[in-house]
Design an enzyme around this catalytic site. Structure first.
Site, PDB file in Angstrom:
ATOM      1  N   ARG A  32     -68.448  12.141  20.576  1.00 46.06           N
ATOM      2  CA  ARG A  32     -68.574  13.451  19.947  1.00 46.06           C
ATOM      3  C   ARG A  32     -68.472  14.593  20.958  1.00 46.06           C
ATOM      4  O   ARG A  32     -68.583  15.747  20.564  1.00 46.06           O
ATOM      5  CB  ARG A  32     -69.919  13.548  19.241  1.00 46.06           C
ATOM      6  CG  ARG A  32     -69.872  13.179  17.755  1.00 46.06           C
ATOM      7  CD  ARG A  32     -71.304  13.210  17.270  1.00 46.06           C
ATOM      8  NE  ARG A  32     -71.477  13.524  15.883  1.00 46.06           N
ATOM      9  CZ  ARG A  32     -71.802  12.635  14.958  1.00 46.06           C
ATOM     10  NH1 ARG A  32     -71.878  11.369  15.247  1.00 46.06           N
ATOM     11  NH2 ARG A  32     -72.041  13.026  13.725  1.00 46.06           N
TER      12      ARG A  32
ATOM     13  N   LYS B 245     -66.051   9.031   7.071  1.00 40.53           N
ATOM     14  CA  LYS B 245     -65.874   7.998   8.095  1.00 40.53           C
ATOM     15  C   LYS B 245     -66.625   6.714   7.719  1.00 40.53           C
ATOM     16  O   LYS B 245     -66.073   5.635   7.775  1.00 40.53           O
ATOM     17  CB  LYS B 245     -66.377   8.499   9.468  1.00 40.53           C
ATOM     18  CG  LYS B 245     -65.678   9.767   9.950  1.00 40.53           C
ATOM     19  CD  LYS B 245     -66.107  10.157  11.358  1.00 40.53           C
ATOM     20  CE  LYS B 245     -67.543  10.628  11.493  1.00 40.53           C
ATOM     21  NZ  LYS B 245     -67.853  11.897  10.789  1.00 40.53           N
TER      22      LYS B 245
ATOM     23  N   ARG C 135     -74.810  21.296  11.994  1.00 36.99           N
ATOM     24  CA  ARG C 135     -74.005  20.139  12.406  1.00 36.99           C
ATOM     25  C   ARG C 135     -72.522  20.503  12.443  1.00 36.99           C
ATOM     26  O   ARG C 135     -71.772  20.025  13.290  1.00 36.99           O
ATOM     27  CB  ARG C 135     -74.254  18.958  11.459  1.00 36.99           C
ATOM     28  CG  ARG C 135     -75.622  18.324  11.703  1.00 36.99           C
ATOM     29  CD  ARG C 135     -76.115  17.513  10.526  1.00 36.99           C
ATOM     30  NE  ARG C 135     -75.298  16.359  10.219  1.00 36.99           N
ATOM     31  CZ  ARG C 135     -75.361  15.697   9.065  1.00 36.99           C
ATOM     32  NH1 ARG C 135     -76.199  16.074   8.119  1.00 36.99           N
ATOM     33  NH2 ARG C 135     -74.598  14.660   8.864  1.00 36.99           N
TER      34      ARG C 135
ATOM     35  N   ARG D  17     -80.422  11.479   3.269  1.00 41.41           N
ATOM     36  CA  ARG D  17     -80.792  11.597   4.679  1.00 41.41           C
ATOM     37  C   ARG D  17     -81.529  12.902   4.928  1.00 41.41           C
ATOM     38  O   ARG D  17     -81.207  13.916   4.326  1.00 41.41           O
ATOM     39  CB  ARG D  17     -79.529  11.555   5.549  1.00 41.41           C
ATOM     40  CG  ARG D  17     -79.146  10.181   5.990  1.00 41.41           C
ATOM     41  CD  ARG D  17     -77.778  10.140   6.588  1.00 41.41           C
ATOM     42  NE  ARG D  17     -77.548  11.130   7.632  1.00 41.41           N
ATOM     43  CZ  ARG D  17     -76.431  11.195   8.354  1.00 41.41           C
ATOM     44  NH1 ARG D  17     -75.462  10.327   8.136  1.00 41.41           N
ATOM     45  NH2 ARG D  17     -76.282  12.113   9.279  1.00 41.41           N
TER      46      ARG D  17
ATOM     47  N   ARG E  46     -74.470  13.445  -0.982  1.00 43.15           N
ATOM     48  CA  ARG E  46     -74.402  12.100  -0.390  1.00 43.15           C
ATOM     49  C   ARG E  46     -75.715  11.361  -0.583  1.00 43.15           C
ATOM     50  O   ARG E  46     -76.796  11.930  -0.456  1.00 43.15           O
ATOM     51  CB  ARG E  46     -74.083  12.221   1.100  1.00 43.15           C
ATOM     52  CG  ARG E  46     -74.177  10.908   1.836  1.00 43.15           C
ATOM     53  CD  ARG E  46     -73.377  10.899   3.085  1.00 43.15           C
ATOM     54  NE  ARG E  46     -73.957  11.711   4.144  1.00 43.15           N
ATOM     55  CZ  ARG E  46     -73.370  11.876   5.329  1.00 43.15           C
ATOM     56  NH1 ARG E  46     -72.201  11.324   5.571  1.00 43.15           N
ATOM     57  NH2 ARG E  46     -73.946  12.608   6.247  1.00 43.15           N
TER      58      ARG E  46
HETATM   59  P1  AMP Z   1     -74.026  10.779  11.819  1.00 44.49           P
HETATM   60  O1  AMP Z   1     -74.731   9.702  11.073  1.00 44.49           O
HETATM   61  O2  AMP Z   1     -72.789  10.290  12.533  1.00 44.49           O
HETATM   62  O3  AMP Z   1     -73.757  11.998  10.963  1.00 44.49           O
HETATM   63  O4  AMP Z   1     -75.024  11.260  12.967  1.00 44.49           O
HETATM   64  C1  AMP Z   1     -76.283  11.842  12.653  1.00 44.49           C
HETATM   65  C2  AMP Z   1     -76.834  12.571  13.871  1.00 44.49           C
HETATM   66  O5  AMP Z   1     -77.022  11.640  14.938  1.00 44.49           O
HETATM   67  C3  AMP Z   1     -75.927  13.646  14.446  1.00 44.49           C
HETATM   68  O6  AMP Z   1     -76.071  14.885  13.784  1.00 44.49           O
HETATM   69  C4  AMP Z   1     -76.426  13.701  15.891  1.00 44.49           C
HETATM   70  O7  AMP Z   1     -77.668  14.396  15.982  1.00 44.49           O
HETATM   71  C5  AMP Z   1     -76.710  12.235  16.185  1.00 44.49           C
HETATM   72  N1  AMP Z   1     -75.527  11.560  16.747  1.00 44.49           N
HETATM   73  C6  AMP Z   1     -74.818  10.525  16.203  1.00 44.49           C
HETATM   74  N2  AMP Z   1     -73.810  10.150  17.000  1.00 44.49           N
HETATM   75  C7  AMP Z   1     -73.871  10.973  18.086  1.00 44.49           C
HETATM   76  C8  AMP Z   1     -73.084  11.107  19.255  1.00 44.49           C
HETATM   77  N3  AMP Z   1     -72.021  10.326  19.488  1.00 44.49           N
HETATM   78  N4  AMP Z   1     -73.446  12.070  20.149  1.00 44.49           N
HETATM   79  C9  AMP Z   1     -74.510  12.860  19.947  1.00 44.49           C
HETATM   80  N5  AMP Z   1     -75.283  12.800  18.868  1.00 44.49           N
HETATM   81  C10 AMP Z   1     -74.969  11.858  17.923  1.00 44.49           C
END
Ligand code: AMP
Length: 213
Positions: free
Chosen positions: A88, A13, A171, A160, A127
């Site tokens: 999400r 994404k 996740r 990360r 990554r």
């Molecule tokens: P990402 O960078 O999109 O993979 O997000 C990293 C982490 O941030 C996720 O594993 C969640 O813990 C948190 N996170 C990001 N976006 C959301 C969301 N819309 N709802 C809940 N947690 C989120």
């Protein structure tokens, strides 16, 4: 144009968002990036969110909806936006509907990047992300021009904290339990398009541009 990128963690994404920004000039709203920024600034919200993120769990809906509410009201979203990582959960999707209605906006298209689970762990472990601008690379599939340095801004590439095997597995569980059901939510609205997320990056971008026109 208001769009959302949908897919499992590591589906691509963030990578595709960068190409969409270049072509359409609309901002990417990555809730993960916003949370990581809050963590690096040491805000109360960041400190609280970090506990969930380190565990591979979703941050509570009320926090996330507040973040999106503030962000969508910023003036750069008037010309459009790319949602990356939000919504999400069904509660977030429903709150987004309400918020967009209030702001007199519509979600035009959802693009699902389909990648099977068995490819996700390898994609995430390899990554590397830019510590400055958040751009994503992959040590094998999408290496930067210079090792360890971001192609876009020259920032340092890092791994990360939540990009480890144990957290990725959690996740993925959260994704299947809480996020995957949104596929049918948006399909039912007639705005869902699917793209094979295992194709070459440039091929995926081409398909997305065909869909968006
Ligand atoms: P990402 O960078 O999109 O993979 O997000 C990293 C982490 O941030 C996720 O594993 C969640 O813990 C948190 N996170 C990001 N976006 C959301 C969301 N819309 N709802 C809940 N947690 C989120």
């Amino acid at each position: 144009m208001n769009i959302m990128l949908f897919g499992a963690p590591g589906a691509g994404k963030g990578t595709q968002a960068k190409y969409i920004i270049d072509r359409y000039g609309i901002p990417q709203i990555s809730t993960g990036d916003i949370l990581r920024e809050a963590i690096s600034q040491g805000t109360a919200m960041g400190i609280e969110a970090k506990k969930y993120m380190d565990e591979g769990k979703l941050v509570p809906d009320s926090t996330m909806i507040g973040i999106i509410r503030d962000r969508l009201k910023e003036s750069d979203c008037k010309k459009g936006f790319i949602l990356d990582g939000f919504p999400r959960t069904l509660a977030q999707a429903e709150a987004l509907e309400q918020l967009l209605k209030e702001l007199n906006m519509n979600l035009d298209r959802v693009i699902s990047l389909n990648v099977p689970d068995e490819l996700i762990v390898g994609r995430i472990i390899g990554r590397r992300v830019c510590s400055k601008c958040g751009a994503s690379f992959h040590v094998i599939n999408n290496p930067p021009k210079v090792d360890g340095i971001c192609d876009y801004c020259g920032g340092e590439l890092i791994m990360r904290k939540d990009d480890n095997k144990e957290t990725v597995e959690k996740r993925l569980i959260a994704y299947h339990e809480q996020t995957a059901p949104l596929f049918n939510f948006y399909k039912g609205k007639g705005i869902m398009s699917e793209v094979d997320g295992t194709a070459e990056i440039s091929e995926i971008t081409k398909k997305i541009f065909e869909i968006l026109g």
